[in-house]
Design an enzyme around this catalytic site. Structure first.
Site, short mmCIF file in Angstrom:
data_model
loop_
_atom_site.label_atom_id
_atom_site.label_comp_id
_atom_site.label_asym_id
_atom_site.label_seq_id
_atom_site.Cartn_x
_atom_site.Cartn_y
_atom_site.Cartn_z
N GLY A 64 4.18 -25.00 40.89
CA GLY A 64 3.54 -26.32 40.32
C GLY A 64 2.67 -26.75 41.60
O GLY A 64 2.61 -25.81 42.84
N ALA A 72 3.46 -28.54 44.02
CA ALA A 72 4.18 -28.54 45.40
C ALA A 72 4.54 -27.13 45.86
O ALA A 72 4.25 -26.94 47.06
CB ALA A 72 5.69 -29.20 45.23
N SER A 97 2.87 -30.35 36.62
CA SER A 97 1.43 -30.42 37.61
C SER A 97 0.13 -30.08 36.67
O SER A 97 -0.76 -31.02 36.86
CB SER A 97 1.45 -29.61 38.67
OG SER A 97 2.48 -29.59 39.52
N ALA A 157 -0.99 -33.22 34.60
CA ALA A 157 -0.96 -34.61 35.03
C ALA A 157 -2.74 -35.20 34.79
O ALA A 157 -3.69 -34.55 34.51
CB ALA A 157 -1.06 -34.57 36.66
N GLU A 185 -3.65 -48.40 38.28
CA GLU A 185 -2.52 -48.43 37.51
C GLU A 185 -1.34 -49.07 37.95
O GLU A 185 -1.30 -49.91 38.87
CB GLU A 185 -1.94 -46.65 37.41
CG GLU A 185 -2.87 -45.74 36.88
CD GLU A 185 -2.41 -44.07 37.09
OE1 GLU A 185 -2.21 -43.62 35.86
OE2 GLU A 185 -2.67 -43.71 38.06
N HIS A 245 9.74 -39.17 31.90
CA HIS A 245 8.59 -38.84 32.32
C HIS A 245 8.89 -38.07 33.68
O HIS A 245 8.15 -37.27 34.04
CB HIS A 245 7.65 -39.78 32.50
CG HIS A 245 6.41 -39.41 32.96
ND1 HIS A 245 5.37 -38.73 32.50
CD2 HIS A 245 5.63 -40.13 33.96
CE1 HIS A 245 4.22 -38.51 33.23
NE2 HIS A 245 4.50 -39.42 34.28
N GLU A 248 8.86 -32.89 42.87
CA GLU A 248 9.76 -33.67 41.93
C GLU A 248 11.29 -33.39 42.11
O GLU A 248 12.11 -34.10 41.88
CB GLU A 248 9.27 -33.54 40.51
CG GLU A 248 9.79 -34.61 39.63
CD GLU A 248 9.10 -34.85 38.26
OE1 GLU A 248 7.97 -34.18 38.02
OE2 GLU A 248 10.03 -35.08 37.56
P1 FAD Z 1 6.11 -28.75 38.52
O1 FAD Z 1 4.65 -28.84 38.45
O2 FAD Z 1 7.03 -29.23 37.10
O3 FAD Z 1 6.43 -27.01 38.60
C1 FAD Z 1 7.56 -26.71 38.57
C2 FAD Z 1 7.61 -25.15 38.75
O4 FAD Z 1 8.89 -24.78 38.98
C3 FAD Z 1 6.83 -24.36 37.62
O5 FAD Z 1 6.30 -23.58 38.25
C4 FAD Z 1 8.47 -23.69 36.85
O6 FAD Z 1 7.96 -22.56 36.23
C5 FAD Z 1 9.08 -23.35 38.20
N1 FAD Z 1 10.70 -23.39 37.77
C6 FAD Z 1 11.47 -24.34 37.43
N2 FAD Z 1 12.58 -23.77 37.42
C7 FAD Z 1 12.56 -22.63 37.82
C8 FAD Z 1 13.36 -21.43 38.21
N3 FAD Z 1 14.62 -21.62 37.67
N4 FAD Z 1 12.97 -20.41 38.50
C9 FAD Z 1 11.78 -19.99 38.75
N5 FAD Z 1 10.85 -21.02 38.68
C10 FAD Z 1 11.39 -22.28 38.22
N6 FAD Z 1 1.81 -37.57 38.73
C11 FAD Z 1 0.85 -38.07 39.26
O7 FAD Z 1 1.03 -38.34 40.74
N7 FAD Z 1 -0.48 -38.36 38.66
C12 FAD Z 1 -0.59 -38.20 37.27
O8 FAD Z 1 -1.80 -38.30 36.91
C13 FAD Z 1 0.57 -37.61 36.69
N8 FAD Z 1 0.35 -37.31 35.69
C14 FAD Z 1 1.39 -36.58 34.61
C15 FAD Z 1 1.28 -36.51 33.36
C16 FAD Z 1 2.25 -35.75 32.65
C17 FAD Z 1 2.05 -35.42 31.22
C18 FAD Z 1 3.43 -35.20 33.39
C19 FAD Z 1 4.34 -34.50 32.68
C20 FAD Z 1 3.41 -35.84 34.71
C21 FAD Z 1 2.69 -36.52 35.31
N9 FAD Z 1 2.65 -36.80 36.63
C22 FAD Z 1 1.55 -37.11 37.50
C23 FAD Z 1 4.02 -36.31 37.55
C24 FAD Z 1 3.54 -35.03 38.37
O9 FAD Z 1 2.42 -34.03 37.52
C25 FAD Z 1 4.96 -34.27 38.61
O10 FAD Z 1 5.80 -35.15 39.24
C26 FAD Z 1 4.46 -33.08 39.71
O11 FAD Z 1 3.21 -32.39 39.13
C27 FAD Z 1 5.49 -32.09 39.86
O12 FAD Z 1 5.22 -31.17 40.40
P2 FAD Z 1 5.97 -29.93 41.07
O13 FAD Z 1 5.47 -29.03 41.61
O14 FAD Z 1 7.37 -30.57 41.77
O15 FAD Z 1 6.65 -29.58 39.80
C1 SIN Z 2 -0.43 -41.13 33.86
O1 SIN Z 2 -1.58 -40.64 34.03
O2 SIN Z 2 -0.09 -42.18 33.09
C2 SIN Z 2 0.65 -40.73 34.44
C3 SIN Z 2 0.27 -40.93 35.85
C4 SIN Z 2 1.81 -40.76 36.74
O3 SIN Z 2 2.73 -40.31 36.31
O4 SIN Z 2 1.70 -41.05 38.06
#
Ligand code: FAD
Ligand code: SIN
Length: 517
Positions: A13, A15, A42, A45, A112, A335, A359
Site C-alpha cells: 500500500g 506505506a 490505499s 482512498a 472534512e 473503515h 494503518e
Molecule cells: P493498505 O493500503 O491497505 O495496504 C496493505 C498491503 O498489505 C496490501 O498490499 C496487502 O496486499 C498487503 N498485505 C496485507 N497482509 C499481508 C500478508 N499477510 N502478506 C503479504 N501482504 C499482505 N485515508 C486518507 O487519508 N484519505 C482518504 O481519502 C482515504 N479514503 C479512503 C477510502 C477508502 C474506501 C478506504 C478503504 C480507506 C480510505 N482511507 C483514506 C484510509 C487509507 O486509505 C488507509 O488507511 C491507508 O491507505 C492504509 O495504507 P497502508 O499502506 O497502511 O495499507
Molecule cells: C473519505 O473520503 O471520506 C475518506 C477519507 C478518510 O478516510 O480519511
C-alpha cells in the site's frame, strides 16, 4: 527455499511503497503483496491527504484539530511530526507525478470532519489510485527492489526479541518460503474486515497486527475501530464509500422524509468528527427502524458534481442512482483501525529490526479517533522516517539461519468450507456485539463466542495444510480478540469507543496495551 534481502517489506500500500522508494539504492529490498501489488485500502482512498497548504492555515491549527478529534489520546510529538512534514509529503508526491487538483494555479483544497480550515489536497475523488500508481511507477523498474505478488506472509522469524524476516506462502506454488532479512517492515494495513460491513478491500484482515502480536509486540488502542458514516447502501455495492468530501462541499444527511438531523447532535452538523456523525446515523436508524439514511448533494450542478466526484458519480449511476437529482442511501461501515503495532517516531517496534508503518502501526497520531485524510499522510510521513532510520545503519553482511517450514505432520483439508463459516461468524459477532455502540454484556458475549472460534481455528491450523484463507482466518480471529480485549479494558467512552455502561470520558487518558503473555 531461503531468500535473503537487506530489507523485507510486507505490504505494497502507500506505506509500503513509500518506504521502498525512500530506502537507499544500495539496499536489496523484497516487497511482498498477498494480492495484486496495487490492491489494498490505499488504492481506494477518495477524499485526499491533509496538509497546511494555504496562507489562511497554520501547523498549530492542524495539530490542534488532530488532537481534538483524537479525544485526548493523541501523542503530540507524533502529531507534530506528521503535520509539520505534510507539505513536504505533498511535494514529494507531486514530484513523482501525483496530479493534485488545482484551481487558479493553487491547490484545490477541501475540508472534512474535524478540520477547521480547508486543507485536504486531492486528485478529484481518485486520490488513492493516483498515489498508488505514481509510487508503483517509481519503484517497478528499480533493480534493487524485488516485487513478489500473491505471496502471503504467515509469521515473523523472531529469535531473542529480534526479527529476521518471515515465513511466506507463495500462493501460486503453495510452497512456503523463508525470507531472511536484516530489517523487516510491516505495512499490511488495518483489520476492518473483522466486521461484516466495511469500506475496506479484502486485504484488510489484520495480518501484520496479528503476526506482530504473536511475535511479542505491544498492540495498542485496538478498540478504536473507525466507522465511516457514509457507505453506499445497495445490495451489490459492497460498502462502496461516499467520500466525506461531499459533506465538505455542503452535502446534507437526511431521513427518508427529507428532514435534516445532524443539528440535534453537534453544532458542526455534517462536519463533526466521524465518531459523532456515525453514532448519530446509528441512533436515527435504530430509533426509527430505518435501513439507511440519505445524503443529499442534488443542490449542486450536475457538471460540477461530475467534475469534482467523477468516480462516485459514475459508481452510483451504475447502481441506478443519479446523485445530481436523487438522494444517496448511506449507512456506516467499519473503515479504519486507529490502533495497531506500537511504534516510535522512527516506526521502530519494540522487537529489534522490526518496523511498522501505515494503518498497521500505532504511532499515536490518531488517538481515539482519526481525523479525515490524516491516514495517507501518516503513511507517507512515517514511511520516510522508517526508511531514513534504516538508511542510517550499517547492516551486517552475514544472515542468520532459520529452519525451513515443516509441514510433514499436516494433511490436506477436505472441509475448506469450515474456514469460510468461521470467517463469516467472526464478522457477524464483531458487527453485532462490538459495533458503534457497545455494552459490557455484548462485549462479554463476543469474548466468549470468539474464544470458542479460536479453539476451532487452532485445531484446524494444527491438523491441515496451510492455505491463504486459513492464514487470514487465523489473523482475523486474533485481531478480533485483541479488539474485544481492548474494548473490555476501556471502562469509559472516548472517541470511537462508546460503551453504554460507561457513557462518560474518564479524567485520565490511558492507552490500552495488549501483549501476548
Ligand atoms: P493498505 O493500503 O491497505 O495496504 C496493505 C498491503 O498489505 C496490501 O498490499 C496487502 O496486499 C498487503 N498485505 C496485507 N497482509 C499481508 C500478508 N499477510 N502478506 C503479504 N501482504 C499482505 N485515508 C486518507 O487519508 N484519505 C482518504 O481519502 C482515504 N479514503 C479512503 C477510502 C477508502 C474506501 C478506504 C478503504 C480507506 C480510505 N482511507 C483514506 C484510509 C487509507 O486509505 C488507509 O488507511 C491507508 O491507505 C492504509 O495504507 P497502508 O499502506 O497502511 O495499507
Ligand atoms: C473519505 O473520503 O471520506 C475518506 C477519507 C478518510 O478516510 O480519511
Amino acid at each position: 527455499m531461503q531468500n535473503k534481502f537487506d530489507v523485507l517489506i510486507i505490504g505494497t500500500g502507500s506505506a509500503g511503497l513509500m518506504s521502498a522508494l525512500q530506502l537507499s539504492d544500495e539496499l536489496s529490498v523484497a516487497m511482498i503483496a498477498k494480492d495484486e501489488i496495487l490492491e489494498g485500502s490505499s488504492y481506494y482512498a477518495q477524499g485526499g491527504i491533509s496538509a497546511v497548504l494555504s496562507a489562511d492555515d497554520d501547523f498549530e491549527s492542524h495539530i490542534a484539530d488532530t488532537l481534538a478529534t483524537g479525544g485526548g489520546l493523541g501523542d503530540e510529538a507524533a502529531v507534530r511530526l506528521m503535520v509539520e512534514q505534510a507539505p513536504n509529503a505533498i511535494a514529494a508526491l507531486e514530484n513523482i507525478g501525483v496530479p493534485f487538483t488545482h484551481k487558479n494555479g493553487k491547490y484545490h483544497l477541501t475540508t472534512e470532519g474535524g478540520h477547521s480550515s480547508k486543507r485536504v489536497a486531492h486528485v478529484a475523488d481518485k486520490t488513492g489510485i493516483s498515489i498508488q500508481t505514481s509510487l508503483f511507477n517509481q519503484i517497478k523498474n528499480n533493480p534493487n527492489i524485488h516485487l513478489f505478488e500473491n505471496f502471503i506472509a504467515i509469521d515473523l522469524l523472531i529469535k531473542n526479541q529480534h526479527c529476521s524476516g518471515a515465513y511466506i506462502l507463495n500462493k501460486s506454488t503453495q510452497q512456503i518460503e523463508c525470507f531472511i532479512a536484516h530489517k523487516t517492515i510491516i505495512a499490511t494495513g488495518g483489520a476492518s474486515k473483522a466486521y461484516l460491513y466495511t469500506s475496506n478491500p479484502d486485504t484488510s484482515t489484520g495480518d501484520g497486527i496479528a503476526m506482530a502480536y504473536r511475535g511479542g509486540c505491544e498492540i495498542v488502542n485496538m478498540e478504536f475501530t473507525q466507522f465511516h458514516p457514509t457507505c453506499l447502501y445497495h445490495p451489490h455495492a459492497k460498502s462502496f464509500l461516499i467520500s466525506e468530501a461531499l459533506r465538505g462541499e455542503g452535502a446534507k444527511l437526511v431521513l427518508p422524509n427529507g428532514d435534516k438531523f445532524m443539528h440535534k447532535y453537534d453544532s458542526r452538523e455534517e462536519l463533526a468528527p466521524r465518531d459523532i456523525v456515525a453514532r448519530a446515523i446509528d441512533s436515527e436508524m435504530k430509533t426509527n427502524g430505518f435501513d439507511c439514511v440519505y445524503l443529499d448533494i442534488s443542490f449542486k450542478d450536475k457538471s460540477w458534481i461530475k467534475q469534482h466526484f467523477p468516480n462516485i458519480f459514475a459508481k452510483c449511476l451504475s447502481f441506478g442512482i443519479d446523485i445530481s437529482s436523487q438522494l444517496i442511501p448511506v449507512v456506516p461501515a467499519a473503515h479504519y483501525t486507529c490502533g495497531g503495532i506500537d511504534t516510535d517516531l522512527n516506526a521502530c517496534s519494540k522487537i529489534g529490526n522490526l518496523y511498522a508503518v501505515g494503518e498497521a502501526a500505532h504511532t499515536g497520531a490518531h488517538g481515539a479517533n482519526r481525523m479525515a485524510s490524516n491516514s495517507l499522510l501518516e503513511c507517507i510521513v512515517f514511511a520516510k522516517s522508517c526508511a531514513e532510520h534504516i538508511n542510517a545503519q550499517k547492516l551486517p553482511s552475514a544472515y542468520p539461519r532459520f529452519e525451513e517450514w515443516d509441514n510433514s505432520k499436516v494433511s490436506l483439508s477436505r472441509e475448506q468450507v469450515v474456514v469460510s463459516h468461521l470467517w463469516d461468524e467472526i464478522r457477524r459477532i464483531m458487527w453485532n456485539f462490538v459495533g458503534i455502540v457497545r455494552s459490557n454484556k455484548r462485549l462479554h458475549s463476543a469474548k466468549i463466542h470468539l474464544a470458542q472460534i479460536q479453539i476451532e481455528v487452532n485445531e484446524y491450523y494444527r491438523l491441515y495444510l496451510i492455505s491463504s484463507d486459513l492464514i487470514e482466518l487465523r489473523n482475523l480471529i486474533t485481531s478480533a480478540q485483541i479488539i474485544v480485549k481492548s474494548a473490555i479494558g476501556r471502562t469509559e467512552s472516548r472517541g470511537l469507543h462508546y460503551n453504554k455502561d460507561y457513557p462518560k470520558q474518564a479524567n485520565k487518558s490511558i492507552n490500552t496495551v495488549v501483549k501476548k503473555l
